[in-house]
Structures are given as C-alpha cells and as structure tokens.
Design a protein around this motif. Structure first.
Motif, PDB file in Angstrom:
ATOM      1  N   TYR A  98       0.895  -1.144   0.102  1.00  0.00           N
ATOM      2  CA  TYR A  98       0.202   0.043   0.014  1.00  0.00           C
ATOM      3  C   TYR A  98       0.867   1.399   0.105  1.00  0.00           C
ATOM      4  N   LYS A 101       2.250   1.864  -3.215  1.00  0.00           N
ATOM      5  CA  LYS A 101       1.061   2.129  -4.329  1.00  0.00           C
ATOM      6  C   LYS A 101       1.291   0.978  -5.360  1.00  0.00           C
ATOM      7  N   LYS A 103      -0.067  -2.863  -7.006  1.00  0.00           N
ATOM      8  CA  LYS A 103      -1.355  -3.475  -6.968  1.00  0.00           C
ATOM      9  C   LYS A 103      -1.380  -4.802  -6.064  1.00  0.00           C
ATOM     10  N   PHE A 130      -9.311  -1.033   6.408  1.00  0.00           N
ATOM     11  CA  PHE A 130      -8.537  -0.001   5.883  1.00  0.00           C
ATOM     12  C   PHE A 130      -7.720  -0.762   4.759  1.00  0.00           C
ATOM     13  N   LEU A 131      -6.826  -1.851   5.151  1.00  0.00           N
ATOM     14  CA  LEU A 131      -6.015  -2.375   4.147  1.00  0.00           C
ATOM     15  C   LEU A 131      -6.965  -3.149   3.083  1.00  0.00           C
ATOM     16  N   SER A 133      -9.640  -2.498   2.028  1.00  0.00           N
ATOM     17  CA  SER A 133     -10.002  -1.459   1.105  1.00  0.00           C
ATOM     18  C   SER A 133      -8.974  -1.286   0.060  1.00  0.00           C
ATOM     19  N   LYS A 134      -7.885  -1.577   0.302  1.00  0.00           N
ATOM     20  CA  LYS A 134      -6.700  -1.065  -0.656  1.00  0.00           C
ATOM     21  C   LYS A 134      -6.427  -2.177  -1.745  1.00  0.00           C
ATOM     22  N   THR A 136      -6.765  -4.754  -4.786  1.00  0.00           N
ATOM     23  CA  THR A 136      -7.344  -4.860  -6.082  1.00  0.00           C
ATOM     24  C   THR A 136      -8.086  -5.873  -6.425  1.00  0.00           C
TER      25      THR A 136
END
Length: 357
Positions: A98, A101, A103, A130-131, A133-134, A136
C-alpha cells in the motif's frame, strides 16, 4: 515482476505448496517468491536463495515488526515488483504494498482465519478494514469463504478460484488398488490424526487393511503439539498394520496414492484440502466427517456414502460402494475440474484483466 508472498516456502506448508504449483503452471518467468519464515530472527546471510528444483528465486524474510516491513519495502523496490500476490493475509507485506502503491491480489486461504468476516471482527478490525479496502482483487478460495467475504461493503472485486492439482496420467492410474488406507497431513490436533487412527482400528483393522500415516510429526509452527504427536505415536505402537511414513516427496507420495483404496480425512478446518483433491485424482475413496461441508462440496455428489458414520454403521455396504466408485472412475473425472492447468488459465485471465500483466 510478480511477487508471491508465502509462509515457510522450504518446509511443510499447504499454501506455499499450492503457490509453487500455480507459479510452475502459469507459463511466466516474472515471478519471485517472498518466504516469510516464522519465529526467526533477522540475519544478513541467505536472504536471496535459489530453488534449484523449481528454478524460482526466493527472498527469505526474517524477523518481525518494523524489520519485516522494511525488508518488504526494500525488496519490492529492488526487484521492481508490480503485483503483490498474497497467499494468505500477510499484514506487513500488505502495508508495504500500500505504501508503495503496488497492486495487490489477496488470496483468502483459511475459513475462520483470513476470511473478511474474521479479519473485520478481530482486535485489529479497523486497520484490517482499511487495508482490505486497498486491495485490487480478492480470491475467496472456497464457497464458504466467498459467502463471508461478499457480505462486507468493500468495493473490491471478489471471485472464487479453487486450488489446483497435477492430475495423474492414465499410465499412473493402472496399478491395482490394495487394502491400504492413508492419512495425509501434519500430525497436529487440527488434522484429527488421532481420531483417524482410532477410526481405522475400530472399523478396518479386523478386515485386513493397512494404514499409512504420511506427514511431518513435529511441525515447526504454531500448530505443532509435542504431546499430541507423542499420543498419536503411542496409539500405533505394537500395531503391525499401521505404519508412520513421515514426510514424503511428491514422487514418493504418488507411489502410495496409486495403490491406496481409502483416505481418512477428518480435519477440523481447512482452507481447501489439497490432499483430498490429490487423492480423488488417484481414484481413492475419501472418508470425511459428517459435518465437513467443505470437503463434501469438493466431492462428486451430495451423499452420505463418504461420511465416517456410514462406515461405522455399514462397513460391508461402504466397502462395496467404494469398489463400485473406483471401478466407475467417477472420482478421477470429477478431479479434472481442479487440474492446475485449468486453474492457472483462470489466474492468467485475472492478471490480465485487473493488473494488465
């Protein structure tokens, strides 16, 4: 570069074994493994090693906390990783991906441990939400995990891609089945090895069968239980019809698969039971817990003929049914659904659609 994050690459790990099978079948040369070694201290030696048998590069990740996090960040940058494929919920690798950035493809591997329902109701539920939601893409390995994951309002594509197996050739299926029963897996409480041994003694011992127990006795992870292992070994003492074979290579295990008639599989919980899939591909009749909905969902039809209680109550009928099942080759045909080549094609489609790789 695609990074595969696994635990215990060089030791006994079902998830790592499955990741290696997948990587070997994808037809790609841009995969590097990150091997998270549990209960280890960081050291500079033997960080980057080579798996000569499978020709994979492996980065050993040792230590914990910020040390592990920094290793992931450094090596993701050094090897220009574009996709982080997590075989299980590796929080440090997920945070690193994360921050950089990258994928992320998360494979949810074990119901009750890394499904979204469990992760979002534990002590770290806020950071986990939170994680998650990140990421792919999420592969929910089984129907049970998939049903839990889709309940949560996360804008993450979720699909269900099962584990894969190397299906034997027709020549490998020519050997005659013998009165051999197997238990395959680590000798730990979760696998219910002791119950399997007792079941064999109660039902099959007097009928001239032999039991082979295959798998590591003392696992070097949190599930290892020395007292339980000792109890299992004591239960087979002085029984010439039961043999403990230990941890076998794939080739050695396949030799046993070819001649075995039944597999006793009474595990309390699994992600997806790879040994069960392997066994049915070798035309071995499974015996499972009555309430094991996961294992039953992987078998050809909804029936109680595989239930342990059916064998306790109707051993003569159960043996006849098993022989008919072996002769019909129904299990072999059904197992082709899980051919690793089919599964690899599904992953290649995901890599192209969601990651442009």
């Amino acid at each position: 570069m695609i990074s595969y994050i696994v635990y215990n690459y060089f030791s006994y790990s079902g998830a790592a074994s499955q990741a290696k099978k997948l990587a070997s079948s994808l037809g790609r040369h841009n995969i590097i493994f990150f091997n998270v070694i549990t209960n280890s201290k960081f050291k500079f030696s033997k960080i980057h090693v080579k798996d000569d048998r499978l020709n994979f590069s492996v980065i050993n990740i040792r230590g914990g906390g910020i040390i592990r996090l920094l290793q992931f960040i450094y090596f993701f940058l050094r090897y220009k990783v574009k996709l982080v494929h997590l075989h299980g919920f590796h929080r440090d690798a997920l945070i690193s991906a994360y921050l950089l950035k990258k994928k992320i493809l998360l494979k949810s591997t074990l119901d009750g441990k890394d499904d979204f329902d469990t992760l979002l109701n534990g002590k770290s539920k806020f950071i986990n939400r939170f994680l998650l939601s990140k990421i792919t893409f999420n592969n929910s390995l089984t129907t049970q995990i998939h049903n839990k994951n889709i309940q949560h309002s996360l804008t993450v594509p979720i699909d269900k891609i099962p584990n894969g197996i190397h299906c034997p050739t027709s020549n490998e299926l020519m050997e005659e089945k013998q009165r051999i029963i197997i238990i395959v897996g680590a000798v730990i409480p979760r696998k219910n090895t002791l119950l399997g041994i007792q079941f064999f003694k109660d039902v099959f011992l007097s009928r001239g069968y032999k039991l082979f127990i295959i798998g590591p006795l003392n696992t070097q992870n949190s599930e290892g239980d020395e007292f339980y292992s000792r109890e299992c070994m004591e239960s087979i003492n002085n029984c010439e019809h039961i043999s403990f074979l230990g941890n076998l290579t794939t080739e050695q295990l396949n030799v046993i698969y070819k001649i075995s008639r039944f597999i006793i599989f009474l595990s309390k919980s699994e992600g997806m039971p790879n040994v069960l899939l392997e066994a049915i591909s070798f035309n071995i009749t499974p015996i499972v817990r009555d309430d094991d909905l996961l294992s039953k969902s992987l078998l050809p039809k909804d029936t109680n003929e595989f239930d342990i209680s059916f064998y306790y109550e109707n051993i003569e009928s159960a043996e006849i049914n098993a022989l008919k099942l072996i002769e019909s080759q129904t299990l072999i045909l059904h197992s082709k659904t899980y051919n690793i080549k089919v599964i690899a094609n599904k992953y290649n489609e995901v890599y192209l659609k969601y990651f442009d790789l």
